[in-house]
Design an enzyme around this catalytic site. Structure first.
Site: not given
Length: 880
Positions: A455-458, A460-461, A777, A820
């Site tokens: 997932g994107p940064p920040g 909560g991974k 896409s 998206k």
């Protein structure tokens, strides 16, 4: 006395009559003898009696050869009127008393420290260019030389200019001159200070005319007091530094304690003062003022010597203490060994390792290796390098928690509570983790699965990894793989290398103390490779459930069971992860948060954490819900919440300033206050771009989903052409070419002018050209923009779409549907067009994401055309 004077005067007259200049010299010497003998009495004990005239011999200590400094041959330089007339005085055979100092002196420059009259010490000079100077001094009766100080810190100039020499110097008598290795050394006996009156020769050998200043009469009582003070200071220096004893002995062999002037000069020479300070002493002729300055220098020297003595005493005390403790420890060891109550270091190490291993449950092959290494340790000498290597190996081998496992907690209710406590939103991710834990509960153990959080940064991974460890009741260990380029970081070094260590997994087991911790491998998509190996390849064995039960660390060199370890990896994207490694992991996507989720996260997690970090109470600073929403929409639109946390921290910092100014007035932050705290919003409320040739597309990036407006325009109608801008990648350029070809070939069926593109130069642009864009896409979006300008009709407003297009008009599926959809909701877009093949991805989204959205699924571009332009195309789609 009168008879003696008359006799000497007659002898001098008879001797001087033979000289052409006898009359003037005769009168001068006679007058000088009368005045000197009448004023002072010659004391033979003050200075040694002048030696008869003989040249100075330069003796080489190596060869024993002597080099005589004489000038027997005629020399034009000696006949110069500026040269010293020493020979003529010597021819008169006059035995001048010591107090009769010469009026002309050869000068020698000295560096570092000036020479003082009370000193006797060796002087070393370069043979070139000062050989001639000492040679001419050796030809004189008195062997007297003038030493002048040169304040030159470099001290590298062999021949300083005459202007660089100090005016006041010290006349010295030269003794025992010797030459060796290009140097001349002689003993200089300080006689009297002089002042240069006139330069007679400004090139070596320097020759000057001098005068000898005499100190004025001073009160005897004050002189006596200063003399006693200097003597007391000299005694103090002797106590702090016994090395001064030899200098005092030399001084007492020449002067008495009551000789105030030489005593002051001697006291100054004992100090470590710098050259300019000692030159000031030499320049000071009045005795009282000179003694004041000398006393000041000696007081400074006493303080330095006292401080040095204290430091030495402190250092000696510490050294003696350590030595005493060392000897006592060694004696204690010997006594304990004799009594049988202690063992040597080798035996103690062996027993400690045995005790550690006895508390563990190692496999048979590990126990066999342990016994072999322990046996080797007992036969090695402690000073041997192999002993240290073996001891370190046993230390690591016995620190691995063989057979030690923590008990797993499979309470799913507690797991849900922990996940909900630590995270808002991410319901699909929480459900996936609960399923994973339920499977482990059914089996009785959590093993055989490696989780990958993407997932994107920040978003909560990393914190989700902590939550999983808390829910299971396991130890947690995290290390980052970002930038790692050495394969030994994973599998350890060979024991033969200096400073060898095990890999990160062995260190994780040692630090956690159990064999089944949760190990998080952070930033696995940023792992590198270099000449030192490929860490990603080394991870293949570790992250394969079928292989990691026999993991081999190069340092331990024994098989290690990692099958009970729960591995959780994190990544921002999948493109850079090697495919074989990605195939071994179970991927869980974290797509980011919508505004409502961010608001809940800010209220329940970010604000309480920041208030606690700052030490504020909730009642002291309050941010309204409307203000939070304004911060999210205007300053923190990224997929994660890291930027949101920074903005909230900035508000709290400014609030603390207000609280310090008015402690009793709580700070309340509303919507209208946000601009004062954070400045003008970074993101404005965007309106969907409308008009002919403008279509909104949906894109996926590593930072989350984003909307992408695509513009098409007809530039002119003079020729056919197609131009692309916007820093597009190869895949996106292909999508544009396919869209252009499809619309051109089907324009009549799509109710457009069939000849439009035949005579039109079309420009297709994707805004924000500085940002690289690529991906399969945007095909349907580009085709719709081109169709809009061909039909001269704008598509319906508030529509966004995604999907790849083929030459036959088929709409292919794309990835990142969740991201998206979130991007569309963030822009308040309510109508979406998605590929039919992505219907399942959309149906899996949580209901709160789908709420208020109208979604159309397209198999063919005809479906897209019908939604955007409100009509069906003519006939059937063409098939090529």
């Amino acid at each position: 006395m009168a008879d003696v004077l008359a006799k000497n005067r007659n002898a001098a007259n008879e001797s001087l009559n033979a000289c052409p200049q006898g009359l003037s010299l005769k009168a001068r010497i006679a007058n000088r003898l009368d005045q000197r003998f009448l004023r002072t009495r010659y004391d033979p004990g003050t200075y040694p009696a002048p030696a008869p005239h003989r040249p100075i011999q330069l003796e080489s200590p190596r060869t024993g050869n002597r080099q005589t400094m004489t000038n027997d041959q005629p020399n034009s330089a000696s006949d110069d009127v500026t040269e010293y007339i020493g020979k003529e005085e010597s021819r008169q055979s006059l035995a001048l008393p010591q107090s009769m100092m010469p009026r002309r002196l050869y000068i020698l420059p000295v560096h570092g420290r000036p020479f003082l009259p009370a000193q006797v010490q060796p002087v070393v000079v370069n043979q070139s260019p000062w050989h001639e100077t000492l040679k001419r001094v050796g030809e004189t009766d008195h062997h007297t030389l003038g030493l002048c100080f040169v304040d030159n810190t470099e001290a590298n100039d062999p021949m300083p200019e005459s202007e660089e020499l100090e005016t006041m110097g010290c006349a010295v008598r030269v003794h025992h001159a010797q030459s060796e290795d290009g140097k001349i050394q002689f003993i200089a006996q300080g006689m009297q200070r002089f002042r240069i009156v006139q330069w007679l020769r400004r090139k070596p050998p320097y020759l000057v005319e001098v005068e000898y200043p005499e100190a004025p009469d001073e009160p005897r009582e004050e002189l006596k007091a200063y003399t006693l003070a200097i003597i007391s200071a000299i005694k103090e220096l002797l106590r702090t530094n016994p090395l001064y004893g030899e200098e005092v002995k030399q001084y007492l062999s020449r002067f008495g304690p009551e000789d105030s002037s030489p005593l002051a000069d001697f006291g100054a020479s004992m100090t470590s003062a710098k050259g300019p300070e000692l030159q000031d002493i030499l320049d000071t002729v009045p005795l009282l003022r000179r003694m004041e300055k000398v006393l000041l220098l000696m007081r400074k020297e006493q303080e330095v010597a006292r401080l040095q003595a204290e430091i030495n005493e402190e250092v000696n005390d510490k050294v003696q203490k350590h030595q005493r403790e060392f000897f006592l420890r060694e004696q204690l060891k010997v006594i304990q060994r004799e009594l049988g109550i202690a063992k040597d270091d080798k035996t103690a190490d062996a027993e400690r390792f045995e005790a550690r291993m006895a508390a563990l449950s190692p496999p048979g092959h590990v126990m066999q290796r342990f016994q072999d290494e322990l046996q080797k340790l007992q036969v090695l000498e402690q000073g041997s390098p192999e002993y240290g290597v073996t001891r370190n190996y046993l230390d690591w081998l016995t620190n691995v928690p063989w057979g030690q496992f923590s008990e797993d907690h499979f309470d799913l209710t507690e797991a849900r509570r922990v996940l909900n406590r630590d995270h808002d939103g991410l319901e699909d991710v929480k459900d996936r983790i609960i399923e994973f834990l339920a499977e482990g509960s059914f089996k009785g153990e959590v093993s055989g699965s490696i989780l990958l959080l993407v997932g994107p940064p920040g978003v909560g991974k990393t914190s989700i990894g902590h939550s999983i460890a808390d829910a299971l009741g396991r130890k947690f260990y995290r290390f980052s793989l970002g930038g790692m380029r050495d394969e030994a970081e994973i599998k350890g070094h060979r024991r033969t290398y200096i400073g060898a260590m095990p890999g990160k997994f062995v260190q994780a087991l040692k630090d956690s103390g159990v064999s089944n911790p949760v190990i998080m491998l952070d930033e696995i998509d940023k792992i590198g490779a270099s000449f030192q190996g490929d860490p990603a390849s080394a991870l293949l064995e570790t992250l394969d459930p079928e292989q990691n039960r026999d993991f081999l660390d190069h340092y331990l060199d024994v098989r290690l069971d990692l099958s009970r370890v729960l591995f959780i990896c994190t990544a921002n994207q999948l493109d850079t992860i090697p495919r074989p490694l990605l195939d071994r992991m179970d991927t869980i996507r974290l797509s980011g948060y919508i505004a409502e989720e961010k608001q809940q996260i800010a209220k329940h997690h970010l604000l309480p954490k920041l208030l606690k970090r700052t030490g504020l109470l909730k009642k002291q600073l309050n941010i309204t819900d409307a203000a939070l929403k304004q911060v999210i929409e205007g300053y923190a639109r990224e997929a994660g919440v890291r930027s949101l946390e920074k903005q909230l921290h900035k508000i709290i910092r400014k609030g603390v300033v207000k609280l310090l100014d008015a402690p009793d007035a709580p700070v309340r932050v509303g919507v209208n206050d946000i601009a004062d705290y954070l400045g003008q919003p970074w993101f404005r409320k965007e309106k969907s771009m409308k008009g002919t040739g403008v279509v909104t597309g949906l894109a996926w990036t590593a930072m989350g989903g984003a909307t992408l407006s695509i513009e098409a325009s007809r530039i002119h109608s003079s020729q056919r052409g197609f131009k692309l801008t916007g820093q597009l990648g190869d895949v996106m350029k292909e999508s544009a070419e396919i869209a252009y070809s499809y619309i051109s070939s089907n324009l009549k069926r799509l109710k457009g002018d069939p000849a439009f593109f035949d005579k039109s130069f079309v420009h297709l642009h994707v805004p924000e050209g500085a940002t690289p864009k690529d991906g399969p896409s945007a095909g349907v979006t580009m085709a719709t923009a081109l169709l809009s300008i061909a039909r001269r009709e704008a598509p319906q407003a508030n529509i966004a779409m995604t999907g790849e297009l083929t030459l036959t008009g088929q709409v292919l599926p794309v990835g990142g549907i969740r991201e998206k959809v979130i991007a569309a909701r963030r822009q308040k877009i309510s109508t979406l067009i998605l590929p039919e093949a992505n219907r399942g991805d959309y149906e899996e989204l949580p209901d709160y994401l789908k709420e208020g959205l109208t979604v159309h699924f397209a198999r063919h571009y005809n479906d897209v055309f019908q939604v955007c332009f409100g009509s069906k195309p003519r006939g059937n789609a063409s098939v090529h």
